[in-house]
Design a protein around this motif. Structure first.
Motif, PDB file in Angstrom:
ATOM      1  N   ASN A 199       1.926   1.591  -3.887  1.00  0.00           N
ATOM      2  CA  ASN A 199       0.602   2.078  -4.275  1.00  0.00           C
ATOM      3  C   ASN A 199      -0.254   0.959  -4.881  1.00  0.00           C
ATOM      4  O   ASN A 199      -1.047   1.182  -5.785  1.00  0.00           O
ATOM      5  CB  ASN A 199       0.691   3.273  -5.220  1.00  0.00           C
ATOM      6  CG  ASN A 199      -0.607   4.041  -5.299  1.00  0.00           C
ATOM      7  OD1 ASN A 199      -1.367   4.095  -4.323  1.00  0.00           O
ATOM      8  ND2 ASN A 199      -0.893   4.630  -6.441  1.00  0.00           N
ATOM      9  N   ARG A 239      -6.392  -6.296   0.612  1.00  0.00           N
ATOM     10  CA  ARG A 239      -7.125  -5.570   1.643  1.00  0.00           C
ATOM     11  C   ARG A 239      -6.710  -5.981   3.039  1.00  0.00           C
ATOM     12  O   ARG A 239      -6.527  -7.167   3.316  1.00  0.00           O
ATOM     13  CB  ARG A 239      -8.623  -5.810   1.488  1.00  0.00           C
ATOM     14  CG  ARG A 239      -9.166  -5.542   0.107  1.00  0.00           C
ATOM     15  CD  ARG A 239      -9.057  -4.074  -0.276  1.00  0.00           C
ATOM     16  NE  ARG A 239      -9.400  -3.819  -1.645  1.00  0.00           N
ATOM     17  CZ  ARG A 239     -10.631  -3.681  -2.108  1.00  0.00           C
ATOM     18  NH1 ARG A 239     -11.652  -3.793  -1.303  1.00  0.00           N
ATOM     19  NH2 ARG A 239     -10.843  -3.451  -3.378  1.00  0.00           N
ATOM     20  N   HIS A 258       0.819  -1.212   0.000  1.00  0.00           N
ATOM     21  CA  HIS A 258       0.000   0.000   0.000  1.00  0.00           C
ATOM     22  C   HIS A 258       0.855   1.265   0.000  1.00  0.00           C
ATOM     23  O   HIS A 258       0.619   2.169  -0.815  1.00  0.00           O
ATOM     24  CB  HIS A 258      -0.909   0.021   1.221  1.00  0.00           C
ATOM     25  CG  HIS A 258      -2.001  -0.996   1.182  1.00  0.00           C
ATOM     26  ND1 HIS A 258      -3.082  -0.956   2.037  1.00  0.00           N
ATOM     27  CD2 HIS A 258      -2.201  -2.097   0.409  1.00  0.00           C
ATOM     28  CE1 HIS A 258      -3.892  -1.974   1.795  1.00  0.00           C
ATOM     29  NE2 HIS A 258      -3.371  -2.681   0.813  1.00  0.00           N
ATOM     30  N   GLU A 259       1.815   1.343   0.907  1.00  0.00           N
ATOM     31  CA  GLU A 259       2.536   2.584   1.154  1.00  0.00           C
ATOM     32  C   GLU A 259       3.743   2.792   0.240  1.00  0.00           C
ATOM     33  O   GLU A 259       4.072   3.934  -0.095  1.00  0.00           O
ATOM     34  CB  GLU A 259       2.977   2.643   2.609  1.00  0.00           C
ATOM     35  CG  GLU A 259       1.795   2.669   3.567  1.00  0.00           C
ATOM     36  CD  GLU A 259       2.188   2.499   5.013  1.00  0.00           C
ATOM     37  OE1 GLU A 259       3.375   2.707   5.359  1.00  0.00           O
ATOM     38  OE2 GLU A 259       1.306   2.146   5.807  1.00  0.00           O
ATOM     39  N   THR A 280      -3.025  -1.150  -3.738  1.00  0.00           N
ATOM     40  CA  THR A 280      -3.969  -1.201  -2.621  1.00  0.00           C
ATOM     41  C   THR A 280      -5.051  -2.267  -2.786  1.00  0.00           C
ATOM     42  O   THR A 280      -6.000  -2.305  -2.014  1.00  0.00           O
ATOM     43  CB  THR A 280      -4.633   0.177  -2.422  1.00  0.00           C
ATOM     44  OG1 THR A 280      -5.287   0.561  -3.642  1.00  0.00           O
ATOM     45  CG2 THR A 280      -3.599   1.224  -2.048  1.00  0.00           C
TER      46      THR A 280
END
Length: 179
Positions: free
Chosen positions: A35, A40, A31-32, A37
């Motif tokens: 990118n 889940r 995610h960080e 995402t």
């Protein structure tokens, strides 16, 4: 916070080396830092399987790994696929075609909120790839689907549509043999 370099292949692209905290979870890295995402963060305990990615092994097989309980550095030097890497894309990165599992899940309205969908798609992808090497007997089809998808939790659809769509994908791809 201590950091060390991390290098891996994600969806066919080499990533790194990047300086990543020792205790960073893979879902956070995706995610960080990337990118990506689609995986889940559901339960954060490895129970719901919404966070799974596909780990491709050197022998050509693959397995799902829960990213909410697995550190990013576990994947150092490894090849992984995320939900973002399964569809076909054009040179600009736009999706041009869903993979057969994604398409069947859409066609069959397998999800409502879609929070768990990436985990189901990744698990079904692994199942399809396994059965492409060794098709399943019709008499063992339901058990094969249960084995592949049974640990995934969906709070909306009651699982039935995911299982039905997975069965249709396997039949459409000719991965079910009589017997």
């Amino acid at each position: 916070m201590a950091k060390r370099p991390l290098t891996l292949q994600i969806n066919g692209q080499m990533v790194g080396p990047l300086e990543v905290p020792d205790d960073l979870l893979m879902v956070e890295f995706l995610h960080e830092y990337q990118n990506l995402t689609g995986s889940r963060l559901g339960c954060g305990q490895g129970i719901c399987h919404a966070c799974v990615l596909i780990l491709d092994k050197p022998d050509g097989t693959s397995e799902e790994v829960r990213t909410c309980i697995t550190g990013a550095h576990f994947f150092n030097g490894k090849r992984v696929r995320t939900i973002e890497g399964l569809a076909k894309r054009d040179s600009s990165g736009a999706v041009t075609e869903l993979n057969p599992i994604q398409q069947k899940f859409v066609d069959h309205f397998s999800f409502q909120c879609s929070y768990c969908t990436p985990g189901y798609v990744n698990a079904a992808t692994i199942m399809v790839e396994k059965l492409q090497r060794q098709p399943v007997k019709r008499s063992e089809l339901e058990q094969e689907i249960e084995t592949a998808l049974g640990q995934h939790i969906c709070r909306c659809t009651g699982y039935v549509r995911y299982y039905q769509a997975a069965k249709l994908v396997l039949e459409d791809l000719g991965l079910v043999r009589e017997g």
